[in-house]
Design an enzyme around this catalytic site. Structure first.
Site, short mmCIF file in Angstrom:
data_model
loop_
_atom_site.label_atom_id
_atom_site.label_comp_id
_atom_site.label_asym_id
_atom_site.label_seq_id
_atom_site.Cartn_x
_atom_site.Cartn_y
_atom_site.Cartn_z
N CYS B 84 -16.15 8.86 -26.60
CA CYS B 84 -17.38 9.42 -27.12
C CYS B 84 -17.93 8.58 -28.21
O CYS B 84 -18.10 7.28 -28.00
CB CYS B 84 -17.38 11.04 -27.69
SG CYS B 84 -18.77 11.71 -27.94
N HIS B 192 -15.53 13.59 -22.80
CA HIS B 192 -14.48 13.86 -23.46
C HIS B 192 -13.38 14.69 -22.51
O HIS B 192 -13.52 15.49 -22.14
CB HIS B 192 -15.05 15.22 -24.40
CG HIS B 192 -15.78 14.97 -25.79
ND1 HIS B 192 -15.40 14.73 -26.72
CD2 HIS B 192 -17.13 14.91 -25.35
CE1 HIS B 192 -16.55 14.34 -27.55
NE2 HIS B 192 -17.59 14.65 -26.78
N GLU B 194 -10.59 15.57 -23.32
CA GLU B 194 -9.77 16.58 -23.85
C GLU B 194 -10.49 17.90 -23.29
O GLU B 194 -9.97 19.06 -23.85
CB GLU B 194 -9.63 16.45 -25.15
CG GLU B 194 -10.60 16.81 -26.17
CD GLU B 194 -11.87 15.51 -26.34
OE1 GLU B 194 -11.52 14.57 -25.74
OE2 GLU B 194 -12.71 15.57 -27.14
#
Lengths: 258, 214
Positions: B84, B192, B194
């Protein structure tokens, strides 16, 4: 290829337990938010929203533990709404693993909370939940007002104007619920959804009234929503998230297939 | 000794999800350290450089904590994953905050999405799941991930590298933009991992086992 429309199952959580029955055959404990969230994740949910309906403010910590436990094994965005009053509440939820928080009634009584919170944690974490009810009579130009207390108390605030103000104050997303349709299974208020979606430059999540898969698709095609949220059609096992996505894809809507 | 993965903490946002996802895929075979200690970064085998918030705040936080030098050193020496803002900050300059100078590891601008595309209003930030076309299809970090898999994005600005061969992945949102870059031991992505379900976890798994060669 472009940005997919999101399907978001919503879980009502009271005192750390999912309150509406979930009839997944492969889940041992349908009241365990972690198990239910894992199941929705496996089915391809794009995001999960937890609505904390815990009555007593003494038990606010319970939802923190729920979020922590879910975030250990579910790696999609998590949103938490219900009972958020202060920036400190937001900070704690984000630290526990939430990606976004939905501010509802508190935004009406204290709009500065939205400005303050977005400045502190970033607009991308701040969802403003808007509960709107149609107040125009048949044949009049449509008009919707913000209601609080589960749709019982009018505020006199125009819903479209309110959505604009919330975005100006830093809301990164609007979660829009039609209080006329919520719980009816008659489908979204598409006119309302479209009015808000076209009025603001941030994503709008349509909510309230979904009874079948066609309703979900309409929310996107006619309501111009960026995401659709539903609770009961998924909870009671009428449709899986996967079936919802297959249906949306068959209608030409871009969705993420897991 | 298990492998050490440092997640650089310079006070910009909540890094819990990144740490949890790395721990989840490491399955106990690697140690994940959330750290603002340059010595710990120096002894780590892999470095993850996350980030969120505004460009100016990120740069100020990096300078104030002295982590700017640490990040540059790591990006020159070991398997490095920017996520990011951790991707954007590697470039030369951003349009954000009236113009912000960045770390300049790679030449390129960070630009804001247009408000309109093809006559329709574009909602900014881009928030949600979009596809990554794997331009560097054989990059080790894309192993086991289908071309055009969906990843989760939240951003208003995108990277535009001066050297097109830096682009590892592309995404369409009003414009076609570089959503991942790769050069030698550095891989960086706008989305992202995650928060990107199985595709994102697979990318993190690939990163942990990556030796830093392309």
């Amino acid at each position: 290829m472009s940005l997919a429309k999101r399907i978001i199952p919503c879980l009502d959580v009271r005192d750390g337990r999912v309150v509406k029955g979930v009839q997944f055959v492969d889940i041992r404990d349908a009241g365990d938010p972690v198990e239910v969230a894992r199941r929705y994740n496996a089915e391809g949910a794009d995001e999960i929203t937890f609505l904390d309906i815990t009555a007593s403010s003494d038990d606010r910590d319970t939802i923190i533990h729920v979020v922590e436990a879910v975030a250990e094994t579910v790696f999609i965005p998590l949103t938490v709404g219900g009972g958020i009053r202060k920036v400190e509440d937001i900070r704690r939820l984000l630290n526990a693993g939430a990606d976004k928080v939905a501010i509802n009634t508190a935004a009406v009584f204290n709009p500065d909370l939205v400005s303050e919170a977005s400045a502190r944690v970033g607009s991308q974490c701040i969802v403003v939940a808007i509960d709107a009810k149609r107040v125009s009579a048949e044949g009049e130009p449509p008009k919707w007002e913000i209601f609080t207390h589960g749709g019982r108390k009018p505020t006199g605030i125009d819903a479209v104007e309110w959505a604009r103000e919330m975005v100006e104050r830093g809301a990164g997303e609007i979660l829009l619920t039609s209080m006329d349709r919520d719980g009816t299974k008659k489908g979204f208020d598409l006119e309302l959804t479209r009015a808000i979606s076209e009025a603001v430059p941030v994503p709008v999540i349509a909510s309230g009234g979904v009874g079948n898969l066609e309703h979900l698709a309409e929310g996107v095609t006619e309501g111009k929503a960026d995401a659709v949220l539903a609770a009961s059609i998924f909870h009671f096992g009428e449709y899986s998230v996967g079936e919802a996505k297959q249906y949306m894809a068959s209608r030409g809507i871009e969705v993420r297939m897991p | 000794m298990s492998k050490k993965i440092a997640v650089i903490d310079y006070g910009m946002g909540n890094l819990r999800s990144v740490v949890k996802a790395l721990e989840y895929v490491a399955e106990g075979k690697a140690e994940v350290l959330l750290t603002s200690n340059p010595d710990l970064v120096a002894i780590s085998d892999h470095v993850v450089f996350p980030g969120q918030g505004a460009a100016r705040d990120c740069m100020a936080a990096l300078r104030d904590t002295g982590m700017d030098e640490v990040v540059i050193e790591a990006a020159h020496s070991k398997p490095f994953l920017g996520v990011c803002m951790g991707m954007q900050v590697l470039m030369t300059h951003s349009e954000e905050n009236g113009g912000t100078d960045l770390l300049n590891l790679f030449r390129g601008e960070v630009r804001r999405f247009p408000d309109n595309a093809d006559g329709e209003r574009l909602k900014v930030p881009q928030m949600g799941w979009n596809t990554i076309h794997e331009v560097q299809r054989d990059h080790p970090l894309f192993k086991g991930i289908h071309d055009n898999s969906h990843f989760y994005f939240v951003h208003s600005y995108y990277v535009s590298p001066a050297d097109p061969s830096l682009t590892a992945g592309e995404t369409d949102y009003g414009v076609t933009f570089t959503s991942a870059i790769a050069r030698d031991n550095v891989f960086a992505m706008q989305s992202h991992p995650e928060k990107s379900a199985e595709a994102g976890l697979q990318l993190l798994r690939n990163f942990i086992s990556w030796d830093g060669t392309a």
